[in-house]
Write a protein that holds these residues in place. Structure first.
Motif, PDB file in Angstrom:
ATOM      1  N   ILE A  43      -1.299   5.091  -0.531  1.00  0.00           N
ATOM      2  CA  ILE A  43      -0.901   4.646   0.799  1.00  0.00           C
ATOM      3  C   ILE A  43       0.501   4.067   0.692  1.00  0.00           C
ATOM      4  N   SER A  44       1.406   4.538   1.549  1.00  0.00           N
ATOM      5  CA  SER A  44       2.766   4.003   1.561  1.00  0.00           C
ATOM      6  C   SER A  44       2.910   2.982   2.691  1.00  0.00           C
ATOM      7  N   VAL A  45       3.846   2.053   2.498  1.00  0.00           N
ATOM      8  CA  VAL A  45       4.057   0.965   3.460  1.00  0.00           C
ATOM      9  C   VAL A  45       5.525   0.940   3.852  1.00  0.00           C
ATOM     10  N   THR A  46       5.812   0.984   5.148  1.00  0.00           N
ATOM     11  CA  THR A  46       7.193   1.033   5.604  1.00  0.00           C
ATOM     12  C   THR A  46       7.897  -0.314   5.449  1.00  0.00           C
ATOM     13  N   TYR A  47       9.192  -0.292   5.723  1.00  0.00           N
ATOM     14  CA  TYR A  47      10.093  -1.410   5.395  1.00  0.00           C
ATOM     15  C   TYR A  47      11.111  -1.525   6.511  1.00  0.00           C
ATOM     16  N   ILE A  60       1.482  -6.263   1.835  1.00  0.00           N
ATOM     17  CA  ILE A  60       0.544  -5.177   2.127  1.00  0.00           C
ATOM     18  C   ILE A  60       0.385  -4.261   0.918  1.00  0.00           C
ATOM     19  N   ALA A  61       1.487  -3.946   0.248  1.00  0.00           N
ATOM     20  CA  ALA A  61       1.402  -3.125  -0.963  1.00  0.00           C
ATOM     21  C   ALA A  61       0.547  -3.808  -2.020  1.00  0.00           C
ATOM     22  N   ASN A  62       0.660  -5.111  -2.137  1.00  0.00           N
ATOM     23  CA  ASN A  62      -0.156  -5.893  -3.060  1.00  0.00           C
ATOM     24  C   ASN A  62      -1.641  -5.740  -2.719  1.00  0.00           C
ATOM     25  N   TYR A  63      -1.972  -5.813  -1.430  1.00  0.00           N
ATOM     26  CA  TYR A  63      -3.368  -5.680  -0.994  1.00  0.00           C
ATOM     27  C   TYR A  63      -3.904  -4.290  -1.330  1.00  0.00           C
ATOM     28  N   ILE A  64      -3.100  -3.270  -1.077  1.00  0.00           N
ATOM     29  CA  ILE A  64      -3.522  -1.901  -1.374  1.00  0.00           C
ATOM     30  C   ILE A  64      -3.747  -1.723  -2.876  1.00  0.00           C
ATOM     31  N   GLN A  65      -2.804  -2.213  -3.674  1.00  0.00           N
ATOM     32  CA  GLN A  65      -2.843  -1.998  -5.115  1.00  0.00           C
ATOM     33  C   GLN A  65      -3.941  -2.807  -5.795  1.00  0.00           C
ATOM     34  N   ASN A  66      -4.081  -4.064  -5.407  1.00  0.00           N
ATOM     35  CA  ASN A  66      -4.931  -4.973  -6.182  1.00  0.00           C
ATOM     36  C   ASN A  66      -6.265  -5.311  -5.550  1.00  0.00           C
ATOM     37  N   THR A  67      -6.362  -5.260  -4.219  1.00  0.00           N
ATOM     38  CA  THR A  67      -7.648  -5.507  -3.575  1.00  0.00           C
ATOM     39  C   THR A  67      -8.395  -4.201  -3.347  1.00  0.00           C
ATOM     40  N   LEU A  68      -7.696  -3.202  -2.827  1.00  0.00           N
ATOM     41  CA  LEU A  68      -8.335  -1.909  -2.566  1.00  0.00           C
ATOM     42  C   LEU A  68      -8.359  -1.006  -3.788  1.00  0.00           C
ATOM     43  N   LYS A  69      -7.567  -1.352  -4.808  1.00  0.00           N
ATOM     44  CA  LYS A  69      -7.509  -0.570  -6.046  1.00  0.00           C
ATOM     45  C   LYS A  69      -7.053   0.872  -5.800  1.00  0.00           C
ATOM     46  N   LEU A  70      -6.101   1.021  -4.881  1.00  0.00           N
ATOM     47  CA  LEU A  70      -5.469   2.314  -4.617  1.00  0.00           C
ATOM     48  C   LEU A  70      -4.000   2.240  -4.991  1.00  0.00           C
ATOM     49  N   LEU A  93       7.832  -6.805  -6.163  1.00  0.00           N
ATOM     50  CA  LEU A  93       6.920  -5.674  -6.312  1.00  0.00           C
ATOM     51  C   LEU A  93       6.367  -5.581  -7.727  1.00  0.00           C
ATOM     52  N   GLU A  94       7.241  -5.719  -8.703  1.00  0.00           N
ATOM     53  CA  GLU A  94       6.804  -5.642 -10.096  1.00  0.00           C
ATOM     54  C   GLU A  94       5.834  -6.767 -10.424  1.00  0.00           C
ATOM     55  N   ALA A  95       6.020  -7.930  -9.793  1.00  0.00           N
ATOM     56  CA  ALA A  95       5.154  -9.088 -10.057  1.00  0.00           C
ATOM     57  C   ALA A  95       3.717  -8.844  -9.612  1.00  0.00           C
ATOM     58  N   VAL A  96       3.539  -7.996  -8.587  1.00  0.00           N
ATOM     59  CA  VAL A  96       2.186  -7.716  -8.103  1.00  0.00           C
ATOM     60  C   VAL A  96       1.677  -6.355  -8.577  1.00  0.00           C
ATOM     61  N   GLY A  97       2.402  -5.736  -9.488  1.00  0.00           N
ATOM     62  CA  GLY A  97       1.932  -4.500 -10.098  1.00  0.00           C
ATOM     63  C   GLY A  97       2.170  -3.236  -9.297  1.00  0.00           C
ATOM     64  N   VAL A  98       3.055  -3.293  -8.300  1.00  0.00           N
ATOM     65  CA  VAL A  98       3.404  -2.092  -7.539  1.00  0.00           C
ATOM     66  C   VAL A  98       4.579  -1.423  -8.246  1.00  0.00           C
ATOM     67  N   LEU A 132      18.217   1.820  -8.720  1.00  0.00           N
ATOM     68  CA  LEU A 132      16.847   1.468  -9.122  1.00  0.00           C
ATOM     69  C   LEU A 132      16.529   2.008 -10.510  1.00  0.00           C
ATOM     70  N   ASN A 133      16.963   3.223 -10.776  1.00  0.00           N
ATOM     71  CA  ASN A 133      16.666   3.803 -12.084  1.00  0.00           C
ATOM     72  C   ASN A 133      17.483   3.175 -13.206  1.00  0.00           C
ATOM     73  N   GLN A 134      18.636   2.612 -12.867  1.00  0.00           N
ATOM     74  CA  GLN A 134      19.463   1.953 -13.876  1.00  0.00           C
ATOM     75  C   GLN A 134      19.041   0.511 -14.121  1.00  0.00           C
ATOM     76  N   ASN A 135      18.395  -0.120 -13.130  1.00  0.00           N
ATOM     77  CA  ASN A 135      18.170  -1.561 -13.208  1.00  0.00           C
ATOM     78  C   ASN A 135      16.714  -2.012 -13.101  1.00  0.00           C
ATOM     79  N   THR A 136      15.788  -1.084 -12.897  1.00  0.00           N
ATOM     80  CA  THR A 136      14.380  -1.464 -12.786  1.00  0.00           C
ATOM     81  C   THR A 136      13.520  -0.456 -13.532  1.00  0.00           C
ATOM     82  N   SER A 137      12.250  -0.771 -13.636  1.00  0.00           N
ATOM     83  CA  SER A 137      11.294   0.147 -14.259  1.00  0.00           C
ATOM     84  C   SER A 137      10.478   0.903 -13.219  1.00  0.00           C
TER      85      SER A 137
END
Length: 284
Positions: A43-47, A60-70, A93-98, A132-137
């Protein structure tokens, strides 16, 4: 995982948007709970423009990733952002595992002057993808336009930008909405000839009210097929009939795409789980 879904002939994913008001979050989570029962691949979440809703996107991305496990995909726009702004959001985002974002330039914010727009730090989505590719994972996906971006001078130049996004590290593309599958098939063929080798996911938006043609569709720069225009003309004054006809039209698009070997579908579901469930139940 995102890459695993392309080992199959088909996949299904949804886009949702954050509520504008904090007191609407409870209903948003109920929407997500309902969508989760349909077992989407992600599930994608707009910005919001200029990052105006970045905190809500992360929540919302945190809820999808960690509560819904999607798998969650967070949209990220850069039109009004500095490098520090982008890094702050990626850290959240990285802190919540997205781990996956959809990198977009974004529309010009209403409060941004023409001078500020011309002098923006990230002129194009390609610049954000590279950063993003130069400065994040983070893993990065990008958008593409079956009928070309509204600002592009030609389809060839737009596909050239698409190739740049791939070269900068985009791992897959999600298409803008379209209503004539023939347009999408021609686009995919041209993209293939231009050297696009990463997967392209077809973006489908069900039109359940005639007013969508004058708002969402116009902003997207998508053309309206004669068949869909006729549906709106015939049923536009009858809300229930228009809803049913619009859903049926989306179902027919998806079934045709799958029949033609393009079964990876992203539904712009407009936070409507009942409508989305009806589509999912009907597609073959």
């Amino acid at each position: 995982m995102f890459k695993d879904m392309f080992k199959r002939d088909s996949s299904l994913s949804f886009e949702v948007f954050p509520p504008k008001k904090d007191d609407e979050f409870e209903n948003c989570y109920k929407v997500l709970d309902s969508l989760a029962t349909l077992e989407p691949d992600f599930i994608s979440v707009t910005y919001g423009a200029g990052g105006s809703r970045s905190k809500k996107t992360v929540d919302i991305a945190n809820y999808i990733q960690n509560t819904l496990k999607l798998d969650a995909m967070a949209h990220m726009t850069c039109v009004g952002s500095t490098q520090d702004d982008i890094l702050a959001v990626t850290k959240d985002l990285e802190a919540v595992g997205v781990s996956h974002v959809l990198a977009l330039r974004g529309d010009k914010p209403r409060d941004m002057s023409d001078e500020q727009f011309e002098q923006r730090i990230f002129p194009h989505a390609t610049d954000l993808i590279h950063f993003l590719n130069q400065n994040t994972s983070l893993k990065v996906s990008a958008s593409c336009y079956p009928e070309k971006h509204p600002e592009a001078i030609s389809m060839d130049s737009d596909i050239a930008f698409m190739k740049m996004k791939q070269d900068m590290g985009a791992e897959m593309f999600i298409s803008q909405l379209f209503f004539d599958n023939a347009d999408f098939y021609r686009f995919v063929e041209r993209a293939d000839k231009a050297g696009i080798t990463v997967p392209i996911v077809a973006g489908i938006m069900p039109i359940t009210s005639a007013k969508q043609i004058g708002s969402t569709v116009t902003l997207a720069g998508s053309s309206v097929s004669k068949k869909l225009a006729d549906i709106c003309a015939r049923y536009g004054e009858d809300a229930d009939a228009m809803r049913s006809a619009g859903i049926e039209y989306a179902i027919s698009q998806i079934n045709d795409l799958r029949k033609c070997g393009m079964g990876h579908i992203h539904i712009y579901c407009m936070n409507k789980p009942k409508m989305t469930a009806e589509i999912c139940d009907a597609i073959k």
